[in-house]
Enzyme design. Structure first.
Site, PDB file in Angstrom:
ATOM      1  N   GLU A 130      -3.240   3.190   1.687  1.00 39.39           N
ATOM      2  CA  GLU A 130      -2.875   3.806   0.408  1.00 39.39           C
ATOM      3  C   GLU A 130      -3.128   5.307   0.427  1.00 39.39           C
ATOM      4  O   GLU A 130      -2.301   6.092  -0.043  1.00 39.39           O
ATOM      5  CB  GLU A 130      -3.648   3.146  -0.733  1.00 39.39           C
ATOM      6  CG  GLU A 130      -3.236   3.647  -2.105  1.00 39.39           C
ATOM      7  CD  GLU A 130      -4.021   3.003  -3.226  1.00 39.39           C
ATOM      8  OE1 GLU A 130      -4.396   3.726  -4.176  1.00 39.39           O
ATOM      9  OE2 GLU A 130      -4.246   1.777  -3.166  1.00 39.39           O
ATOM     10  N   THR A 181      -6.413   3.454  -5.901  1.00 35.90           N
ATOM     11  CA  THR A 181      -6.386   2.472  -6.986  1.00 35.90           C
ATOM     12  C   THR A 181      -7.491   1.420  -6.887  1.00 35.90           C
ATOM     13  O   THR A 181      -7.841   0.802  -7.894  1.00 35.90           O
ATOM     14  CB  THR A 181      -5.027   1.746  -7.027  1.00 35.90           C
ATOM     15  OG1 THR A 181      -4.815   1.045  -5.798  1.00 35.90           O
ATOM     16  CG2 THR A 181      -3.889   2.726  -7.258  1.00 35.90           C
ATOM     17  N   HIS A 213       0.806  -1.219   0.000  1.00 34.53           N
ATOM     18  CA  HIS A 213       0.000   0.000   0.000  1.00 34.53           C
ATOM     19  C   HIS A 213       0.840   1.270   0.000  1.00 34.53           C
ATOM     20  O   HIS A 213       0.323   2.353  -0.250  1.00 34.53           O
ATOM     21  CB  HIS A 213      -0.927   0.012   1.222  1.00 34.53           C
ATOM     22  CG  HIS A 213      -1.708  -1.247   1.375  1.00 34.53           C
ATOM     23  ND1 HIS A 213      -1.377  -2.230   2.290  1.00 34.53           N
ATOM     24  CD2 HIS A 213      -2.786  -1.716   0.707  1.00 34.53           C
ATOM     25  CE1 HIS A 213      -2.228  -3.237   2.187  1.00 34.53           C
ATOM     26  NE2 HIS A 213      -3.093  -2.957   1.234  1.00 34.53           N
ATOM     27  N   SER A 267     -10.051  -5.415   3.341  1.00 31.14           N
ATOM     28  CA  SER A 267      -9.649  -5.189   1.956  1.00 31.14           C
ATOM     29  C   SER A 267     -10.634  -4.288   1.231  1.00 31.14           C
ATOM     30  O   SER A 267     -11.796  -4.656   1.031  1.00 31.14           O
ATOM     31  CB  SER A 267      -9.536  -6.529   1.218  1.00 31.14           C
ATOM     32  OG  SER A 267      -9.424  -6.342  -0.165  1.00 31.14           O
TER      33      SER A 267
END
Length: 293
Positions: A128, A166, A76, A222
Protein backbone atom coordinates in the site's frame (compact mmCIF):
# COMPACT_ATOMS: atom_id res chain seq x y z
CA UNK A 1 -15.20 -26.55 31.59
CA UNK A 2 -11.81 -25.14 30.70
CA UNK A 3 -13.05 -21.61 30.09
CA UNK A 4 -15.18 -19.43 27.89
CA UNK A 5 -14.63 -18.35 24.29
CA UNK A 6 -15.29 -14.71 23.46
CA UNK A 7 -15.43 -13.52 19.86
CA UNK A 8 -14.54 -9.99 18.83
CA UNK A 9 -17.55 -7.93 17.83
CA UNK A 10 -15.78 -6.77 14.66
CA UNK A 11 -13.39 -9.13 12.90
CA UNK A 12 -12.50 -10.72 9.60
CA UNK A 13 -13.01 -9.56 6.04
CA UNK A 14 -13.45 -5.84 5.49
CA UNK A 15 -15.44 -4.55 2.51
CA UNK A 16 -12.29 -3.94 0.46
CA UNK A 17 -11.12 -7.52 0.93
CA UNK A 18 -14.58 -8.92 0.21
CA UNK A 19 -14.65 -6.91 -3.01
CA UNK A 20 -11.17 -8.08 -4.11
CA UNK A 21 -11.91 -11.75 -3.36
CA UNK A 22 -15.21 -11.49 -5.24
CA UNK A 23 -13.44 -9.96 -8.26
CA UNK A 24 -10.96 -12.84 -8.45
CA UNK A 25 -13.71 -15.42 -7.93
CA UNK A 26 -15.69 -13.94 -10.82
CA UNK A 27 -12.60 -14.03 -13.04
CA UNK A 28 -12.06 -17.69 -12.15
CA UNK A 29 -15.59 -18.42 -13.37
CA UNK A 30 -15.77 -16.08 -16.36
CA UNK A 31 -12.18 -15.52 -17.55
CA UNK A 32 -10.53 -14.48 -19.76
CA UNK A 33 -7.91 -17.07 -19.01
CA UNK A 34 -5.34 -17.43 -17.66
CA UNK A 35 -6.33 -15.46 -14.58
CA UNK A 36 -3.29 -13.66 -13.19
CA UNK A 37 -2.99 -11.53 -10.06
CA UNK A 38 -0.23 -8.99 -9.51
CA UNK A 39 1.03 -9.56 -5.93
CA UNK A 40 -1.07 -11.40 -3.35
CA UNK A 41 -4.70 -10.37 -3.79
CA UNK A 42 -4.82 -9.95 0.01
CA UNK A 43 -2.24 -10.80 2.64
CA UNK A 44 -3.53 -14.21 3.66
CA UNK A 45 -1.98 -17.52 2.64
CA UNK A 46 -5.26 -19.43 2.99
CA UNK A 47 -7.01 -17.13 0.53
CA UNK A 48 -4.09 -17.15 -1.91
CA UNK A 49 -3.61 -20.93 -1.77
CA UNK A 50 -7.31 -21.49 -2.35
CA UNK A 51 -7.14 -19.41 -5.53
CA UNK A 52 -3.97 -21.20 -6.66
CA UNK A 53 -5.82 -24.51 -6.32
CA UNK A 54 -8.47 -23.04 -8.64
CA UNK A 55 -5.91 -22.16 -11.29
CA UNK A 56 -5.12 -18.54 -10.46
CA UNK A 57 -1.52 -17.47 -11.14
CA UNK A 58 0.22 -14.96 -8.86
CA UNK A 59 3.14 -12.79 -9.95
CA UNK A 60 5.39 -10.25 -8.29
CA UNK A 61 6.10 -8.43 -11.57
CA UNK A 62 4.31 -8.30 -14.94
CA UNK A 63 5.81 -10.24 -17.84
CA UNK A 64 6.02 -8.31 -21.14
CA UNK A 65 5.48 -11.60 -22.99
CA UNK A 66 1.93 -12.00 -21.66
CA UNK A 67 -0.69 -12.12 -24.40
CA UNK A 68 -4.34 -12.67 -23.59
CA UNK A 69 -6.01 -13.58 -20.34
CA UNK A 70 -6.44 -11.08 -17.54
CA UNK A 71 -4.34 -9.42 -14.87
CA UNK A 72 -5.87 -8.30 -11.59
CA UNK A 73 -4.35 -5.60 -9.37
CA UNK A 74 -4.37 -6.61 -5.69
CA UNK A 75 -6.40 -4.82 -3.02
CA UNK A 76 -3.28 -2.89 -1.95
CA UNK A 77 -3.03 -0.91 -5.20
CA UNK A 78 -0.11 -0.11 -7.50
CA UNK A 79 1.81 2.97 -8.62
CA UNK A 80 0.83 4.98 -11.68
CA UNK A 81 3.81 4.00 -13.82
CA UNK A 82 3.23 0.30 -13.19
CA UNK A 83 -0.48 0.63 -13.90
CA UNK A 84 0.13 2.47 -17.18
CA UNK A 85 2.68 -0.07 -18.36
CA UNK A 86 0.32 -2.98 -17.66
CA UNK A 87 -2.60 -1.27 -19.39
CA UNK A 88 -0.52 -1.06 -22.56
CA UNK A 89 -0.15 -4.86 -22.63
CA UNK A 90 -2.48 -7.21 -24.59
CA UNK A 91 -4.26 -8.45 -21.46
CA UNK A 92 -7.52 -7.50 -19.79
CA UNK A 93 -6.70 -5.41 -16.72
CA UNK A 94 -9.03 -5.66 -13.71
CA UNK A 95 -8.49 -3.30 -10.79
CA UNK A 96 -9.29 -4.84 -7.39
CA UNK A 97 -7.67 -2.00 -5.45
CA UNK A 98 -9.62 -1.20 -2.28
CA UNK A 99 -11.73 1.94 -2.90
CA UNK A 100 -10.37 3.49 0.30
CA UNK A 101 -6.81 2.96 -0.93
CA UNK A 102 -7.79 4.54 -4.26
CA UNK A 103 -9.12 7.49 -2.28
CA UNK A 104 -5.81 7.73 -0.42
CA UNK A 105 -3.99 7.85 -3.78
CA UNK A 106 -6.23 10.69 -4.93
CA UNK A 107 -5.75 12.63 -1.68
CA UNK A 108 -1.96 12.32 -1.93
CA UNK A 109 -1.99 13.58 -5.53
CA UNK A 110 -4.24 16.54 -4.69
CA UNK A 111 -2.21 17.54 -1.65
CA UNK A 112 0.97 17.55 -3.72
CA UNK A 113 -0.72 19.63 -6.43
CA UNK A 114 -1.79 22.10 -3.74
CA UNK A 115 1.84 22.60 -2.76
CA UNK A 116 2.08 20.46 0.35
CA UNK A 117 5.13 18.40 1.23
CA UNK A 118 3.82 14.95 2.06
CA UNK A 119 4.48 13.00 5.24
CA UNK A 120 3.11 9.50 5.69
CA UNK A 121 2.56 7.28 8.71
CA UNK A 122 2.97 3.72 7.53
CA UNK A 123 5.20 0.74 6.94
CA UNK A 124 7.90 1.14 4.31
CA UNK A 125 7.91 -2.49 3.17
CA UNK A 126 4.20 -2.60 2.38
CA UNK A 127 2.41 -2.74 -0.97
CA UNK A 128 0.00 0.00 0.00
CA UNK A 129 2.82 2.39 0.84
CA UNK A 130 4.55 1.51 -2.44
CA UNK A 131 1.35 2.34 -4.31
CA UNK A 132 1.07 5.78 -2.68
CA UNK A 133 4.72 6.54 -3.44
CA UNK A 134 4.10 5.53 -7.03
CA UNK A 135 1.28 8.07 -7.37
CA UNK A 136 3.15 11.26 -6.46
CA UNK A 137 6.13 13.12 -7.89
CA UNK A 138 8.10 13.27 -4.63
CA UNK A 139 7.99 10.35 -2.22
CA UNK A 140 6.54 11.19 1.21
CA UNK A 141 8.72 11.11 4.30
CA UNK A 142 7.68 7.85 5.97
CA UNK A 143 7.29 7.39 9.73
CA UNK A 144 6.79 3.80 10.85
CA UNK A 145 6.45 4.82 14.50
CA UNK A 146 6.51 7.87 16.73
CA UNK A 147 10.19 7.55 17.62
CA UNK A 148 11.16 8.11 13.98
CA UNK A 149 9.85 11.67 14.17
CA UNK A 150 12.69 12.61 16.53
CA UNK A 151 15.23 13.25 13.78
CA UNK A 152 12.78 14.94 11.40
CA UNK A 153 13.33 18.67 10.99
CA UNK A 154 10.72 20.57 8.96
CA UNK A 155 12.03 23.16 6.53
CA UNK A 156 10.92 26.75 7.21
CA UNK A 157 8.38 28.03 4.72
CA UNK A 158 7.16 24.60 3.64
CA UNK A 159 3.55 23.49 4.03
CA UNK A 160 3.27 19.95 5.36
CA UNK A 161 0.41 17.46 5.15
CA UNK A 162 0.30 13.99 6.69
CA UNK A 163 -1.55 10.91 5.45
CA UNK A 164 -1.68 7.39 6.83
CA UNK A 165 -1.61 3.82 5.62
CA UNK A 166 -5.17 2.54 5.97
CA UNK A 167 -4.20 -0.37 8.27
CA UNK A 168 -1.92 1.44 10.73
CA UNK A 169 -2.48 1.24 14.48
CA UNK A 170 -4.73 4.13 15.52
CA UNK A 171 -2.75 4.55 18.75
CA UNK A 172 0.54 4.65 16.85
CA UNK A 173 -0.87 7.19 14.41
CA UNK A 174 -2.03 9.45 17.23
CA UNK A 175 1.45 9.34 18.77
CA UNK A 176 3.04 10.22 15.43
CA UNK A 177 0.60 13.11 14.97
CA UNK A 178 1.22 14.40 18.49
CA UNK A 179 4.96 14.63 17.89
CA UNK A 180 4.66 16.07 14.40
CA UNK A 181 2.28 18.79 15.58
CA UNK A 182 4.86 19.95 18.10
CA UNK A 183 7.26 20.52 15.22
CA UNK A 184 4.67 21.71 12.69
CA UNK A 185 1.86 23.67 14.41
CA UNK A 186 -0.02 24.21 11.14
CA UNK A 187 0.29 20.58 10.01
CA UNK A 188 -2.54 19.56 7.68
CA UNK A 189 -3.90 16.15 8.72
CA UNK A 190 -5.55 14.24 5.88
CA UNK A 191 -5.94 10.93 7.72
CA UNK A 192 -6.23 7.61 5.94
CA UNK A 193 -6.88 4.86 8.52
CA UNK A 194 -10.07 3.12 7.43
CA UNK A 195 -13.11 2.56 9.63
CA UNK A 196 -12.71 -1.22 9.42
CA UNK A 197 -9.22 -0.97 10.91
CA UNK A 198 -10.42 1.38 13.66
CA UNK A 199 -13.43 -0.76 14.59
CA UNK A 200 -11.41 -3.99 14.70
CA UNK A 201 -8.77 -2.44 16.93
CA UNK A 202 -11.45 -1.04 19.24
CA UNK A 203 -13.11 -4.47 19.39
CA UNK A 204 -9.89 -6.23 20.36
CA UNK A 205 -9.31 -3.67 23.12
CA UNK A 206 -12.78 -4.48 24.44
CA UNK A 207 -12.05 -8.18 24.15
CA UNK A 208 -8.83 -7.74 26.14
CA UNK A 209 -10.87 -6.43 29.08
CA UNK A 210 -12.57 -9.85 29.32
CA UNK A 211 -9.72 -12.20 28.36
CA UNK A 212 -6.07 -12.30 29.25
CA UNK A 213 -5.39 -14.56 26.27
CA UNK A 214 -6.18 -13.37 22.77
CA UNK A 215 -5.79 -15.37 19.57
CA UNK A 216 -5.52 -13.30 16.40
CA UNK A 217 -6.09 -15.23 13.18
CA UNK A 218 -4.22 -13.72 10.26
CA UNK A 219 -1.04 -13.80 8.25
CA UNK A 220 2.30 -12.55 9.53
CA UNK A 221 2.40 -10.62 6.23
CA UNK A 222 -0.80 -8.81 7.13
CA UNK A 223 -0.22 -5.36 8.57
CA UNK A 224 -3.69 -5.08 10.08
CA UNK A 225 -3.43 -8.53 11.71
CA UNK A 226 -0.10 -7.64 13.31
CA UNK A 227 -1.62 -4.39 14.56
CA UNK A 228 -4.44 -6.35 16.23
CA UNK A 229 -1.91 -8.44 18.12
CA UNK A 230 -0.01 -5.30 19.16
CA UNK A 231 -3.21 -3.57 20.29
CA UNK A 232 -4.17 -6.57 22.41
CA UNK A 233 -0.70 -6.68 23.95
CA UNK A 234 -0.84 -2.95 24.67
CA UNK A 235 -4.13 -3.58 26.48
CA UNK A 236 -2.37 -6.10 28.74
CA UNK A 237 -3.37 -9.36 27.07
CA UNK A 238 -1.12 -12.25 26.10
CA UNK A 239 -1.76 -12.18 22.35
CA UNK A 240 -0.68 -14.66 19.67
CA UNK A 241 -0.95 -14.22 15.90
CA UNK A 242 -1.66 -17.51 14.11
CA UNK A 243 -2.42 -18.36 10.50
CA UNK A 244 -5.01 -21.01 11.46
CA UNK A 245 -5.85 -23.56 14.15
CA UNK A 246 -3.08 -25.91 12.98
CA UNK A 247 -0.50 -23.28 13.97
CA UNK A 248 -1.27 -23.83 17.65
CA UNK A 249 0.59 -26.70 19.38
CA UNK A 250 -1.54 -29.41 20.95
CA UNK A 251 -0.17 -28.37 24.35
CA UNK A 252 -2.13 -25.11 24.04
CA UNK A 253 -5.41 -27.00 24.26
CA UNK A 254 -4.33 -28.67 27.51
CA UNK A 255 -4.36 -25.32 29.34
CA UNK A 256 -7.42 -23.54 30.72
CA UNK A 257 -8.82 -20.04 31.03
CA UNK A 258 -10.99 -17.71 28.98
CA UNK A 259 -9.88 -17.05 25.40
CA UNK A 260 -10.69 -14.16 23.10
CA UNK A 261 -10.63 -14.62 19.34
CA UNK A 262 -10.38 -12.04 16.57
CA UNK A 263 -9.20 -12.10 12.98
CA UNK A 264 -7.52 -9.74 10.56
CA UNK A 265 -9.33 -7.99 7.72
CA UNK A 266 -7.97 -10.49 5.19
CA UNK A 267 -8.73 -13.66 7.22
CA UNK A 268 -11.79 -15.69 6.14
CA UNK A 269 -14.39 -16.51 8.78
CA UNK A 270 -14.08 -20.27 8.27
CA UNK A 271 -10.68 -20.07 10.01
CA UNK A 272 -12.38 -18.60 13.09
CA UNK A 273 -15.04 -21.31 12.96
CA UNK A 274 -12.40 -24.06 12.79
CA UNK A 275 -10.61 -22.64 15.83
CA UNK A 276 -13.86 -22.37 17.80
CA UNK A 277 -14.79 -25.95 16.96
CA UNK A 278 -11.39 -27.18 18.13
CA UNK A 279 -11.70 -25.31 21.42
CA UNK A 280 -15.24 -26.62 21.94
CA UNK A 281 -14.02 -30.17 21.42
CA UNK A 282 -11.31 -29.61 24.03
CA UNK A 283 -13.61 -28.39 26.78
CA UNK A 284 -14.23 -24.67 26.25
CA UNK A 285 -17.73 -23.23 25.85
CA UNK A 286 -18.89 -20.33 23.72
CA UNK A 287 -19.87 -17.43 25.94
CA UNK A 288 -23.37 -16.02 25.74
CA UNK A 289 -21.63 -12.65 25.66
CA UNK A 290 -19.81 -13.44 22.43
CA UNK A 291 -20.78 -10.69 20.10
CA UNK A 292 -22.41 -11.04 16.69
CA UNK A 293 -20.33 -9.60 13.88
Amino acid sequence: MKGKIYLAEKRGFCSGVERAVKIVSQAVEQGPYPVRVLHEIVHNENVVNDFISRGVEFYEEPDPAWNGGCLIFSAHGVGEQLENSVRSMPVKVIDATCPLVKRLHAVAVELEKDGFTLLMAGKRAHRETDGVIGRVQTAPVIFENASETATFEPEPGRRYAVISQTTLSTDEYEQILERLRKKIPDLHVAGGICQATTSRQAAVKKLSEKCRRILVIGSTKSSNSKRLREVAESAGADAVLISDVDALPESFFETSGDIGITSGASAPEHLVNALVQKLLSCGWVLSDQSFPR
